[in-house]
Motif scaffolding. Sequence first.
Motif, mmCIF file in Angstrom:
data_model
loop_
_atom_site.group_PDB
_atom_site.id
_atom_site.type_symbol
_atom_site.label_atom_id
_atom_site.label_comp_id
_atom_site.label_asym_id
_atom_site.label_seq_id
_atom_site.Cartn_x
_atom_site.Cartn_y
_atom_site.Cartn_z
ATOM 1 N N LYS A 229 6.421 -2.114 -6.148
ATOM 2 C CA LYS A 229 7.588 -1.244 -6.258
ATOM 3 C C LYS A 229 8.089 -1.176 -7.693
ATOM 4 O O LYS A 229 8.420 -0.097 -8.201
ATOM 5 N N ALA A 230 8.140 -2.334 -8.373
ATOM 6 C CA ALA A 230 8.601 -2.354 -9.763
ATOM 7 C C ALA A 230 7.640 -1.591 -10.675
ATOM 8 O O ALA A 230 8.071 -0.816 -11.543
ATOM 9 N N LEU A 231 6.331 -1.804 -10.473
ATOM 10 C CA LEU A 231 5.332 -1.100 -11.288
ATOM 11 C C LEU A 231 5.361 0.405 -11.019
ATOM 12 O O LEU A 231 5.195 1.211 -11.936
ATOM 13 N N ALA B 121 -6.288 4.007 -7.805
ATOM 14 C CA ALA B 121 -7.247 4.145 -6.703
ATOM 15 C C ALA B 121 -8.357 3.101 -6.808
ATOM 16 O O ALA B 121 -8.753 2.497 -5.804
ATOM 17 N N VAL B 122 -8.861 2.876 -8.025
ATOM 18 C CA VAL B 122 -9.903 1.859 -8.218
ATOM 19 C C VAL B 122 -9.356 0.477 -7.884
ATOM 20 O O VAL B 122 -10.022 -0.342 -7.234
ATOM 21 N N GLY B 123 -8.118 0.198 -8.324
ATOM 22 C CA GLY B 123 -7.499 -1.090 -8.011
ATOM 23 C C GLY B 123 -7.356 -1.311 -6.518
ATOM 24 O O GLY B 123 -7.576 -2.420 -6.012
ATOM 25 N N MET B 124 -6.985 -0.248 -5.778
ATOM 26 C CA MET B 124 -6.878 -0.363 -4.316
ATOM 27 C C MET B 124 -8.240 -0.627 -3.691
ATOM 28 O O MET B 124 -8.352 -1.393 -2.715
ATOM 29 N N ASN C 228 0.814 -1.222 0.000
ATOM 30 C CA ASN C 228 0.000 0.000 0.000
ATOM 31 C C ASN C 228 0.846 1.270 0.000
ATOM 32 O O ASN C 228 0.457 2.285 -0.578
ATOM 33 N N LYS C 229 1.989 1.251 0.669
ATOM 34 C CA LYS C 229 2.804 2.467 0.721
ATOM 35 C C LYS C 229 3.322 2.839 -0.670
ATOM 36 O O LYS C 229 3.437 4.020 -1.008
ATOM 37 N N TYR C 230 3.606 1.834 -1.501
ATOM 38 C CA TYR C 230 4.040 2.118 -2.870
ATOM 39 C C TYR C 230 2.867 2.599 -3.722
ATOM 40 O O TYR C 230 3.032 3.475 -4.575
ATOM 41 N N LYS C 231 1.696 2.030 -3.481
ATOM 42 C CA LYS C 231 0.512 2.455 -4.237
ATOM 43 C C LYS C 231 0.150 3.906 -3.933
ATOM 44 O O LYS C 231 -0.137 4.695 -4.835
ATOM 45 N N ILE C 232 0.170 4.250 -2.625
ATOM 46 C CA ILE C 232 -0.179 5.614 -2.219
ATOM 47 C C ILE C 232 0.837 6.607 -2.774
ATOM 48 O O ILE C 232 0.478 7.684 -3.256
ATOM 49 N N ALA C 233 2.130 6.238 -2.730
ATOM 50 C CA ALA C 233 3.165 7.121 -3.273
ATOM 51 C C ALA C 233 3.061 7.230 -4.789
ATOM 52 O O ALA C 233 3.414 8.267 -5.377
ATOM 53 N N ALA C 234 2.559 6.179 -5.435
ATOM 54 C CA ALA C 234 2.491 6.173 -6.901
ATOM 55 C C ALA C 234 1.448 7.151 -7.428
ATOM 56 O O ALA C 234 1.628 7.719 -8.513
ATOM 57 N N ILE C 235 0.359 7.369 -6.685
ATOM 58 C CA ILE C 235 -0.729 8.216 -7.190
ATOM 59 C C ILE C 235 -0.243 9.636 -7.498
ATOM 60 O O ILE C 235 -0.371 10.107 -8.635
ATOM 61 N N PRO C 236 0.373 10.372 -6.538
ATOM 62 C CA PRO C 236 0.854 11.717 -6.897
ATOM 63 C C PRO C 236 2.062 11.695 -7.819
ATOM 64 O O PRO C 236 2.213 12.583 -8.673
ATOM 65 N N SER C 237 2.927 10.689 -7.670
ATOM 66 C CA SER C 237 4.142 10.637 -8.489
ATOM 67 C C SER C 237 3.820 10.413 -9.961
ATOM 68 O O SER C 237 4.359 11.099 -10.848
ATOM 69 N N VAL C 238 2.931 9.468 -10.238
ATOM 70 C CA VAL C 238 2.536 9.188 -11.621
ATOM 71 C C VAL C 238 1.767 10.376 -12.195
ATOM 72 O O VAL C 238 1.907 10.706 -13.382
ATOM 73 N N LEU C 239 0.962 11.027 -11.365
ATOM 74 C CA LEU C 239 0.224 12.214 -11.804
ATOM 75 C C LEU C 239 1.178 13.318 -12.250
ATOM 76 O O LEU C 239 1.016 13.900 -13.328
ATOM 77 N N ILE D 3 -5.021 -0.195 -12.607
ATOM 78 C CA ILE D 3 -5.737 -1.154 -11.762
ATOM 79 C C ILE D 3 -4.832 -2.322 -11.394
ATOM 80 O O ILE D 3 -4.900 -2.847 -10.272
ATOM 81 N N SER D 4 -3.952 -2.719 -12.307
ATOM 82 C CA SER D 4 -3.014 -3.809 -12.005
ATOM 83 C C SER D 4 -2.122 -3.444 -10.823
ATOM 84 O O SER D 4 -1.855 -4.275 -9.951
ATOM 85 N N LEU D 5 -1.633 -2.198 -10.807
ATOM 86 C CA LEU D 5 -0.810 -1.757 -9.683
ATOM 87 C C LEU D 5 -1.648 -1.645 -8.413
ATOM 88 O O LEU D 5 -1.228 -2.109 -7.337
ATOM 89 N N GLY D 6 -2.841 -1.056 -8.517
ATOM 90 C CA GLY D 6 -3.678 -0.869 -7.339
ATOM 91 C C GLY D 6 -4.132 -2.163 -6.709
ATOM 92 O O GLY D 6 -4.280 -2.252 -5.484
ATOM 93 N N ALA D 7 -4.346 -3.202 -7.530
ATOM 94 C CA ALA D 7 -4.839 -4.477 -7.017
ATOM 95 C C ALA D 7 -3.722 -5.406 -6.572
ATOM 96 O O ALA D 7 -3.987 -6.444 -5.969
ATOM 97 N N SER D 8 -2.479 -5.048 -6.859
ATOM 98 C CA SER D 8 -1.354 -5.914 -6.502
ATOM 99 C C SER D 8 -1.185 -5.994 -4.991
ATOM 100 O O SER D 8 -1.289 -4.994 -4.282
#
Length: 357
Positions: free
Chosen positions: A233-235, A280-283, A45-56, A221-226
């Motif tokens: 981390k890789a995604l 976010a949807v994947g999470m 989850n920490k990578y998913k949460i960090a990914a949202i603003p970073s990817v944006l 969604i693949s990243l969010g559901a992982s």
Amino acid sequence: MRITRNVKVLLFFLFISLFLIAVSAGESKCECSHEDEEENKAGANKYKIAAIPSVLVAGVIGVLFPLLGKFFPSLRPETTFFFVTKAFAAGVILATGFMHVLPEGYEKLMSPCLKGEAWEFPFTGFIAMVAAILTLSVDSFATSYFQRLHFKTSKRIGDGEEQRVDGGGGDDLGLHVHAHGHTHGIVGVESGDSEVQLHRTRVVAQVLEVGIIVHSVVIGISLGASQSPDTAKALFAALMFHQCFEGLGLGGCIAQGNFNCMSITIMSIFFSVTTPVGIAVGMAISTSYNEYSPTALIVQGVLNAASAGILIYMSLVDFLAADFMHPKMQSNTGLQIMAHISLLVGAGIMSLLAKWA
């Protein structure tokens, strides 16, 4: 009215993609699922949460960079730097289609979890081919529509000039005005051809964005559901480069389309937020989502295959063929060499990222 129509089309494809994937969340698990896969929800989850603003942010930087030509002359279309940058972006989009999206489509639609002889048919290649043909049809019919529209407009202008000539005074005056009218007709045809090309570029930008949005929803969604920290981390790292490079290609296409400020803002926002929304949807569905269920495999496989067909067609036909056959490119050997190197670098970097995303 045109802006509203564009927004409706983009929203339609975004919501359809999200809906189809969300529907597959409640499927029962398939025996092919990897039970030995490392699961650490808190760590992922920490990578998913960090990914949202970073990817944006990465998406915003990528899509806005080519649009800075309004402020920096060296970034404007028809400049050497723009041709080289667009070749790099075309390589990124081409590699995305061939190395990322198409293999994922084959993996999903040829999974052993899909039972029955029907799935022995290579649906991925078939769907990608149909998507490419449909993209060609949209491109062709839109261009011919605008050509006919401008031909009728030019003909009305020409007829109006001739009517004014017929009502003229003496022969000398009539001859002068008639010649002047023909000059207007030639300028009108050239202006009409330029406007047809502009409309075609806008259609290309919108179709390209649809292809990218569909792919972005799936990979988000693949990243969010992982549930694996290593996978997340890789995604996370790969998606930042992925989003930035794809943004370069889309931004260059938008810049050439000469959209108004509102359209540029809407298209840039849609591109930038699609992957974070997918994450976010994947999470949200990660507790019930099973990527190995038959419905999930079919939905993701079909979306990936269609997206691959669109991206491959757009990169080869509307980016590479159009630019590499451009008179400026054909008359400058140095520019051709730089563009080919840039193309190979872009495709090579994106191909390496295929190991992680």
